[in-house]
Design a protein around this motif. Structure first.
Motif, PDB file in Angstrom:
ATOM      1  N   LEU A   4      46.921  30.770  57.194  1.00 22.34           N
ATOM      2  CA  LEU A   4      47.560  32.054  56.936  1.00 22.34           C
ATOM      3  C   LEU A   4      46.612  33.157  57.403  1.00 22.34           C
ATOM      4  N   GLN A   5      47.161  34.353  57.543  1.00 18.44           N
ATOM      5  CA  GLN A   5      46.331  35.485  57.961  1.00 18.44           C
ATOM      6  C   GLN A   5      45.271  35.829  56.924  1.00 18.44           C
ATOM      7  N   PHE A   6      45.486  35.436  55.670  1.00 17.05           N
ATOM      8  CA  PHE A   6      44.639  35.887  54.562  1.00 17.05           C
ATOM      9  C   PHE A   6      43.537  34.890  54.196  1.00 17.05           C
ATOM     10  N   ASP A   7      43.487  33.757  54.862  1.00 16.88           N
ATOM     11  CA  ASP A   7      42.674  32.646  54.360  1.00 16.88           C
ATOM     12  C   ASP A   7      41.180  32.955  54.243  1.00 16.88           C
ATOM     13  N   ASP A   8      40.681  33.927  55.014  1.00 18.63           N
ATOM     14  CA  ASP A   8      39.251  34.240  54.955  1.00 18.63           C
ATOM     15  C   ASP A   8      38.897  35.226  53.842  1.00 18.63           C
ATOM     16  N   PHE A   9      39.911  35.838  53.224  1.00 16.09           N
ATOM     17  CA  PHE A   9      39.629  36.814  52.183  1.00 16.09           C
ATOM     18  C   PHE A   9      39.127  36.101  50.928  1.00 16.09           C
ATOM     19  N   PRO A  10      38.232  36.709  50.162  1.00 15.97           N
ATOM     20  CA  PRO A  10      37.552  35.986  49.075  1.00 15.97           C
ATOM     21  C   PRO A  10      38.485  35.290  48.089  1.00 15.97           C
ATOM     22  N   GLU A  11      39.478  35.997  47.581  1.00 16.30           N
ATOM     23  CA  GLU A  11      40.356  35.403  46.571  1.00 16.30           C
ATOM     24  C   GLU A  11      41.202  34.289  47.174  1.00 16.30           C
ATOM     25  N   TRP A  12      41.660  34.518  48.398  1.00 18.21           N
ATOM     26  CA  TRP A  12      42.462  33.496  49.073  1.00 18.21           C
ATOM     27  C   TRP A  12      41.604  32.285  49.428  1.00 18.21           C
ATOM     28  N   ALA A  13      40.394  32.517  49.913  1.00 16.93           N
ATOM     29  CA  ALA A  13      39.516  31.400  50.271  1.00 16.93           C
ATOM     30  C   ALA A  13      39.247  30.515  49.062  1.00 16.93           C
ATOM     31  N   ARG A  14      39.058  31.135  47.906  1.00 17.42           N
ATOM     32  CA  ARG A  14      38.804  30.362  46.690  1.00 17.42           C
ATOM     33  C   ARG A  14      40.013  29.509  46.314  1.00 17.42           C
ATOM     34  N   VAL A  15      41.201  30.117  46.338  1.00 22.05           N
ATOM     35  CA  VAL A  15      42.407  29.392  45.940  1.00 22.05           C
ATOM     36  C   VAL A  15      42.784  28.333  46.971  1.00 22.05           C
TER      37      VAL A  15
END
Length: 570
Positions: A316-327
């Motif tokens: 996904l476009q968001f996968d590198d963002f901290p909260e997304w990476a954690r989940v």
């Protein structure tokens, strides 16, 4: 007795002329007869209700690495493509010795999203020169046919090493590059390719532009003009950002420079120009102006606009963002729980609104939910994420989470870049119908975890012919057979005529269409890729042998490396 007879079909021969009822006979790898054929074949295909066409040709692929681990040539092979041109945009595996492989792969890995571990595991690197690379490819088992360009980034890296990413070429560098380019053309390279796009960058944390972007215009022009003096080859080019500038004067300067190169060198020049990019109208005018000035130039177009296919099982476009990476690092069951938790959902949505999105090459861009679709059909009629989210009264990111939960994480989303998607059907048709363009911009073999455009040939037939009626079947078949064959100088392909190579498709024009992509982990080392097959193709014949029946490989490996000669590509 013929080796193969295709009976009771309707021939659409690639010329654009009206279809006609005929049988087609094959002897060896050639079309032997067309008409009413009484003589039996060792093998026969009943094509009642089907059309028989030349095999489709794709002039813009990046299968240079994939050919080492995939004898099928997927996913192109499942969409009627029988011949591909690889090595576009300056990205090739040769020239380059094994000790330079890291530098060569650096040019490719991020810019073309080809998995490094897969390349390292599957490529033997038994070459130094481009001639030696061609000899290695020649010996590989192949279902489809390949022609190969020599790429500027690899050529520059081979000659200059690490300096290729920092310095201008010296006189000695230029002499060495010219020598290798000439030898590659003599060995059968179909052309020379380059990129001046700043979107093409090395892997993080380096992030410098790839080697060819550091070349001066004079360096690139000198190599193209050298090719012109030989009378051989085509120049394919990923253009600089200036050609898309909002400033008309900047666009004009870039376009005038390319026109001058086409006229001065005498080399056919081609570049990608999907409808929707800034300056697209200027590009069409450039093609005509070049022809009027005595140069040869054609654009490469696309049937729908370049899209990123995203999912919770791939990226996904968001996968590198901290909260997304954690989940997203959690097992799927734990992700389900997180996506159902209101507080967690709120944090995830906020993360998408504050994070910094990628901008390089084929990487997923910041989402514009008006240009993002929920993929329910591989052809048309998909709802926009923004509209569907509004109908459910949720944030678009919440909609994506909900659809992932409802589909056991299998839902796919198509994200179009606002700068590369047609704003209307009229804009798309303006490029597709222009007489100096070729529909061929699939990028097959690259961006395999994100872009699935190997299906543009079947999409053309399903959408623009059957659904929209914008082209006749005869016109569309010519667009993907004889037109690219002429553009790339394939002298005996792209046409259903006695004596031509028997690369053929037998398909139902009423049902041919791409299928929904799937996410597979079948690359070397288990890396992820998108896979997309098609329906409605009864058979694909390559080199006179039936290679696919109803989408299933027969085991035939009749594909070849096609080499350029003074008389054309053979």
């Amino acid at each position: 007795m013929y080796d193969l007879v295709i009976r009771n079909g309707t021939v659409v021969d690639g010329t654009g002329l009206p279809k006609y009822r005929a049988d087609v006979a094959v002897s060896g790898d050639r079309i032997a007869a067309i008409g009413r054929i009484a003589e039996k074949g060792k093998e026969e295909i009943d094509a009642t209700g089907q059309v028989v066409t030349p095999g489709f040709i794709d002039g813009h692929t990046h299968m240079d690495a994939q050919v080492f681990w995939d004898p099928l040539g997927s996913c192109s092979c499942w969409h009627g493509v029988t011949t591909v041109v690889m090595g576009n945009c300056g990205f090739t595996l040769a020239p380059g010795a094994a000790k330079q492989s890291d530098l060569v792969i650096n040019n490719i890995e991020r810019a073309e999203d080809i998995n490094r571990k897969a390349m390292e595991a599957a490529i033997p690197w038994d070459w130094t020169t481009f001639r030696e690379y061609l000899d290695v490819v020649d010996q590989l088992p192949k279902t489809i046919n390949y022609a190969a360009n020599i790429g500027h980034s690899a050529l520059r890296t081979y000659v200059m090493g690490e300096r290729a990413f920092e310095k201008p070429a010296t006189a000695d560098d230029m002499g060495a590059m010219e020598h290798e380019l000439l030898d590659a053309l003599d060995a059968g390279a179909i052309g020379f390719t380059s990129s001046r796009s700043n979107a093409h960058r090395l892997p993080r944390p380096d992030e410098r532009p790839v080697a060819s972007v550091h070349a001066s215009w004079e360096e690139m022009s000198r190599l193209v003009c050298l090719m012109g003096r030989t009378g051989r080859g085509i120049f394919e080019y990923a253009r600089e950002r200036e050609c898309r500038s909002p400033d008309p004067a900047v666009r004009k300067s870039a376009n005038d420079r390319l026109l001058d190169l086409a006229v001065t060198s005498g080399v056919p020049i081609t570049f990608g120009m999907p409808a929707g990019i800034p300056g697209a109208e200027d590009h069409l005018k450039l093609l005509d102006a070049t022809a009027a000035a005595g140069g040869r130039m054609f654009g490469q177009t696309h049937t729908r606009g370049i899209s990123h296919v995203l999912s919770f099982k791939s990226q996904l476009q968001f996968d590198d963002f901290p909260e997304w990476a954690r989940v997203r690092a959690l097992p799927l069951e734990a992700q389900r729980k997180a996506f159902r938790d209101p507080a967690q959902r709120k944090r995830l949505v906020e993360d998408t609104e504050s994070g910094a999105y990628k901008t390089g090459g084929g990487e997923p861009r910041k989402p514009t939910y008006e240009n993002m679709y929920v993929m329910r059909s591989p052809v048309s009629g998909n709802p926009r994420v923004a509209e569907l989210a509004a109908s459910r009264n949720v944030h678009p990111v919440e909609l994506m989470m909900d659809l992932a939960l409802e589909s056991d994480f299998n839902q796919l989303f198509m994200q179009f870049d606002a700068n590369t998607v047609p704003k209307s059907e009229e804009e798309a048709l303006a490029t597709l119908k222009h007489p100096r363009t070729v529909m061929t911009f699939s990028d097959s073999g690259a961006h395999v975890s994100l872009i699935m455009d190997s299906s543009i040939h079947t999409h053309l037939l399903a959408y623009w012919v059957r659904e929209r009626g914008a082209f006749t079947l005869e016109e569309a078949v010519r667009m993907i057979t004889l037109t690219p064959a002429m553009a790339w100088s394939f002298t005996d392909r792209g046409l259903l005529r006695q004596g031509c190579i028997a690369d053929l498709n037998v398909f139902d024009p009423g049902t041919i269409a791409p299928q929904i992509p799937t996410i597979e982990h079948d690359l070397p080392t288990g890396a992820c890729r998108l896979k997309q097959k098609s329906g409605g193709i009864l058979a694909t014949i390559i080199g006179g042998k039936v290679a696919f029946r109803n989408g299933e490989h027969t085991g035939a490996l009749g594909g070849k490396l096609l080499r350029s000669t003074a008389a054309g590509i053979r």
